[in-house]
Write a protein that holds these residues in place. Structure first.
Motif, mmCIF file in Angstrom:
data_model
loop_
_atom_site.group_PDB
_atom_site.id
_atom_site.type_symbol
_atom_site.label_atom_id
_atom_site.label_comp_id
_atom_site.label_asym_id
_atom_site.label_seq_id
_atom_site.Cartn_x
_atom_site.Cartn_y
_atom_site.Cartn_z
ATOM 1 N N LEU A 81 0.843 -1.193 0.000
ATOM 2 C CA LEU A 81 0.000 0.000 0.000
ATOM 3 C C LEU A 81 0.880 1.245 0.000
ATOM 4 C CD1 LEU A 81 -2.798 -0.975 2.560
ATOM 5 C CD2 LEU A 81 -2.683 -1.413 0.091
ATOM 6 N N MET A 82 0.655 2.112 -0.979
ATOM 7 C CA MET A 82 1.435 3.335 -1.126
ATOM 8 C C MET A 82 0.525 4.533 -0.860
ATOM 9 S SD MET A 82 3.727 4.381 -4.454
ATOM 10 C CE MET A 82 5.282 5.243 -4.237
ATOM 11 N N VAL A 83 1.012 5.442 -0.024
ATOM 12 C CA VAL A 83 0.262 6.648 0.331
ATOM 13 C C VAL A 83 1.237 7.815 0.354
ATOM 14 C CG1 VAL A 83 -1.159 7.790 2.080
ATOM 15 C CG2 VAL A 83 -1.326 5.316 1.780
ATOM 16 N N GLY A 84 0.898 8.909 -0.291
ATOM 17 C CA GLY A 84 1.750 10.088 -0.232
ATOM 18 C C GLY A 84 3.156 9.855 -0.722
ATOM 19 N N GLY A 85 3.342 8.882 -1.630
ATOM 20 C CA GLY A 85 4.651 8.625 -2.192
ATOM 21 C C GLY A 85 5.519 7.670 -1.401
ATOM 22 N N PHE A 86 5.024 7.078 -0.316
ATOM 23 C CA PHE A 86 5.809 6.147 0.494
ATOM 24 C C PHE A 86 5.014 4.869 0.742
ATOM 25 C CE2 PHE A 86 3.505 8.972 3.338
ATOM 26 C CZ PHE A 86 2.907 8.113 4.247
ATOM 27 N N MET A 87 5.747 3.794 1.045
ATOM 28 C CA MET A 87 5.134 2.491 1.273
ATOM 29 C C MET A 87 4.754 2.327 2.740
ATOM 30 S SD MET A 87 5.309 1.507 -1.810
ATOM 31 C CE MET A 87 4.395 0.002 -1.427
ATOM 32 N N LEU A 88 3.616 1.676 2.980
ATOM 33 C CA LEU A 88 3.194 1.346 4.335
ATOM 34 C C LEU A 88 3.682 -0.046 4.714
ATOM 35 C CD1 LEU A 88 -0.461 2.716 4.326
ATOM 36 C CD2 LEU A 88 1.519 3.698 5.511
ATOM 37 N N ASN A 89 3.999 -0.205 5.970
ATOM 38 C CA ASN A 89 4.572 -1.441 6.499
ATOM 39 C C ASN A 89 3.558 -2.595 6.550
ATOM 40 O OD1 ASN A 89 3.387 -1.886 9.461
ATOM 41 N ND2 ASN A 89 3.610 0.322 9.121
ATOM 42 N N ASN A 90 4.090 -3.802 6.738
ATOM 43 C CA ASN A 90 3.255 -4.956 7.084
ATOM 44 C C ASN A 90 3.778 -5.600 8.376
ATOM 45 O OD1 ASN A 90 5.502 -6.033 5.192
ATOM 46 N ND2 ASN A 90 4.768 -7.908 6.155
ATOM 47 N N GLN A 91 4.190 -4.751 9.324
ATOM 48 C CA GLN A 91 4.886 -5.242 10.510
ATOM 49 C C GLN A 91 4.020 -6.069 11.451
ATOM 50 O OE1 GLN A 91 7.953 -5.275 10.878
ATOM 51 N NE2 GLN A 91 8.978 -3.429 10.145
ATOM 52 N N LEU A 92 2.705 -6.003 11.323
ATOM 53 C CA LEU A 92 1.879 -6.806 12.226
ATOM 54 C C LEU A 92 2.077 -8.299 11.988
ATOM 55 C CD1 LEU A 92 -1.485 -4.815 12.420
ATOM 56 C CD2 LEU A 92 0.615 -4.546 13.760
ATOM 57 N N THR A 93 2.632 -8.665 10.842
ATOM 58 C CA THR A 93 2.916 -10.085 10.616
ATOM 59 C C THR A 93 4.112 -10.564 11.438
ATOM 60 O OG1 THR A 93 4.217 -9.521 8.647
ATOM 61 C CG2 THR A 93 1.915 -10.156 8.306
#
Length: 570
Positions: A404-416
């Motif tokens: 997921l990209m928002v505002g030009g940056f990638m969002l983490n999937n750290q909950l995994t």
């Protein structure tokens, strides 16, 4: 905060690639980061009179742009900071937190079984509240010298003017993951339905706008208002539970570093929820004890004992560790001399123990295994002209995070990084189970080791998922116990055991050890292992050396002027 004794430093820097030579004059500061443009940004800030913290902010902002597969402002980080004037050592926790609405069965299927890891990664369900910017802001308030706004200018200029796509970024877009299925990531990285190629110039005006807002308004611009709203909207649209309240309520935490005296040095790492600090220290002390009664120094024997120590460390890591804001962890017991001496007695010089059991529970109740997924992360090390040091590891977890990209940056999937099954086989709640507001267990292992004068001797860390612990422990042991230079230590082949099979890096000196290790009872796998170790060492004569891992694209920025500390101490 741990307080040692004060010192002074001072001088200027220039950018180089590779490692400082042994006969270089004493130097005052250095930057080692995963991309030359990030290294240059850090050097420029130091040249302008900035501190190690100032440089760290500029480095991370540029990495968000040029290394989007590995880290960024949409993820989390752990940072150790050493104060050259007071010798205080501080640990800053910018780890992501779980949304308040999350439930214990978050990563279970309708049938009650744990989800497949790769099914849980893409989309909003794995996105935790990003922590990197709040952590950097907290550290800047205490240790920054340059105005916050100026620290984002290198990244903003590059985002507007463009940067050259590196082979690693281009290669990561071609791995077998569903990367092109999510907008706006697909449009940015896959124009005309084809992934961008090495050598292309890539701009990111959306990130330039985001960083401009953060530069002008502080981290509040990220956690409240339009940017936060965009993050929440994107995450919820893809099945996540993140809310505006989760974003606004996030707090970075200053914690007490975890330090132990090993091999004649005070070695400091991150406390929980990073498992890296504890486990690296366990491995190093177990190795030191196991080697105390022998003069055998062959590469095979040394590696065997290192791997056996790692088995024991990982057995405890996987059983007991979690976010200490939520669960009780017997930290002091697991690092006590009596406990480690007893555990070290399990290391035979002639035979592998096989799968180790945790040291405090019944052997049949081990709760979990370390994930064997090689995560995407970044590490950088900084030493500034005043003797301040930063060792920082940051991550969005898997390559390109949640997609997921928002505002030009990638969002983490750290909950995994949470354990998917909240219970062990015997029904006990696992310390790394999912809970609202909790920080998932991490393997990030930034380290700063101090010499007998309480000066930084080694500043190091690495990406690599759960392999990080082995990557870092091997190099700290090589430098501090065996006297290797940081460059030689980093270039040596990786040898890792996560309480399972022993893994040695293909086409390196480590591979030659495979037959001998098998003869000692190890089940050996030979494979590629892409660490990203970036380290700085300070020698007793004051010379500073840096080394960037040749397995990635990093570089070294170093000083050429003598520092005041050397005239004071020598």
């Amino acid at each position: 905060m741990i307080r040692l004794r004060p010192r002074l430093l001072c001088a200027s820097l220039l950018l180089v690639f590779g490692t400082a030579e042994a006969d270089d004059p004493p130097q005052s500061g250095m930057v080692v980061a995963a991309h030359p443009l990030a290294t240059q940004a850090g050097v420029d800030i130091l040249d302008a009179g900035g501190t190690a913290i100032d440089a760290a902010i500029a480095i991370q902002a540029v990495l968000t742009l040029v290394e989007p597969q590995s880290s960024g402002i949409g993820g989390g980080a752990f940072m150790l900071h050493y104060d050259g004037a007071t010798t205080d050592m501080q640990a800053y926790d910018g780890r992501e937190t779980a949304p308040a609405a999350i439930e214990a069965d978050h990563f279970l299927t309708e049938a009650g079984a744990p989800m497949d890891f790769l099914d849980a990664v893409p989309g909003g369900q794995a996105v935790g509240v990003p922590g990197t910017l709040r952590m950097l802001e907290l550290a800047h308030e205490e240790h920054g010298e340059r105005p916050w706004k100026t620290l984002f200018q290198p990244a903003i200029r590059l985002a507007e003017g463009g940067f050259e796509v590196t082979p690693r970024l281009a290669e990561m877009l071609r791995i077998d993951l569903p990367l092109e299925a999510f907008e706006p990531m697909a449009g940015y990285f896959f124009p005309d339905a084809e992934p961008i190629s090495a050598g292309m110039t890539l701009t990111n005006p959306a990130l330039a706008d985001t960083l401009t807002e953060v530069a002008n308004q502080g981290a509040d611009a990220f956690y409240e208002g339009p940017i936060a709203n965009s993050i929440v909207t994107r995450v919820q649209a893809h099945g996540g539970k993140l809310t505006r309240e989760d974003m606004a309520d996030y707090r970075a935490v200053e914690r007490t570093p975890i330090c132990r005296f090993i091999a004649g040095h005070s070695i400091c790492g991150m406390p929980l929820p990073s498992s890296g600090g504890m486990t690296v220290l366990q491995i190093l002390r177990l190795l030191e004890i196991a080697n105390a009664d022998t003069e055998e120094t062959s590469e095979l024997t040394w590696t065997h004992r290192l791997l056996e120590a790692s088995r024991l460390g990982f057995a405890d890591r996987n059983e007991y560790l979690g976010d200490t804001d939520f669960v009780d962890v017997p930290v002091d017991t697991l690092l006590s001399e009596d406990y480690l001496t007893g555990r070290a007695g399990l290391i035979s010089p002639t035979q592998s123990m096989g799968k180790a059991t945790p040291g405090l529970n019944d052997p049949d109740t081990a709760m979990s295994d370390a994930k064997l997924i090689n995560h995407s992360t970044s590490h950088f090390s900084v030493l500034d002209a005043a003797g301040n040091a930063v060792s920082m590891t940051s991550s969005i977890e898997m390559p390109f995070g949640s997609r997921l990209m928002v505002g030009g940056f990638m969002l983490n999937n750290q909950l995994t990084d949470f354990r998917f099954d909240p219970e062990a086989a015997d029904g006990r709640p696992h310390p790394n189970r999912v809970q609202p507001g909790k920080r998932p267990l991490s393997s990030m292992s930034p380290v700063i080791a101090l010499d007998s004068d309480d000066q930084p001797r080694l500043i190091i860390g690495s990406p690599g998922g759960t392999r990080i612990i082995g990557y870092v422990a091997q190099r700290v042991a090589d430098v501090l116990m065996r006297g290797k230079g940081v460059e030689a230590a980093i270039e040596a082949g990786n040898r890792v055991n996560r309480n399972s099979r022993t893994q040695v890096e293909a086409d390196t000196d480590a591979q030659a050890l495979a037959p001998g290790l098998e003869g000692l009872g190890h089940e050996v796998e030979i494979e590629s292992m892409t660490s990203g170790l970036h380290g700085i060492e300070r020698l007793p004569d004051g010379v500073i050396r840096g080394a960037a891992d040749p397995r990635r694209e990093g570089s070294v920025g170093r000083s050429t002027s003598p520092s005041l500390i050397d005239s004071v101490n020598h």
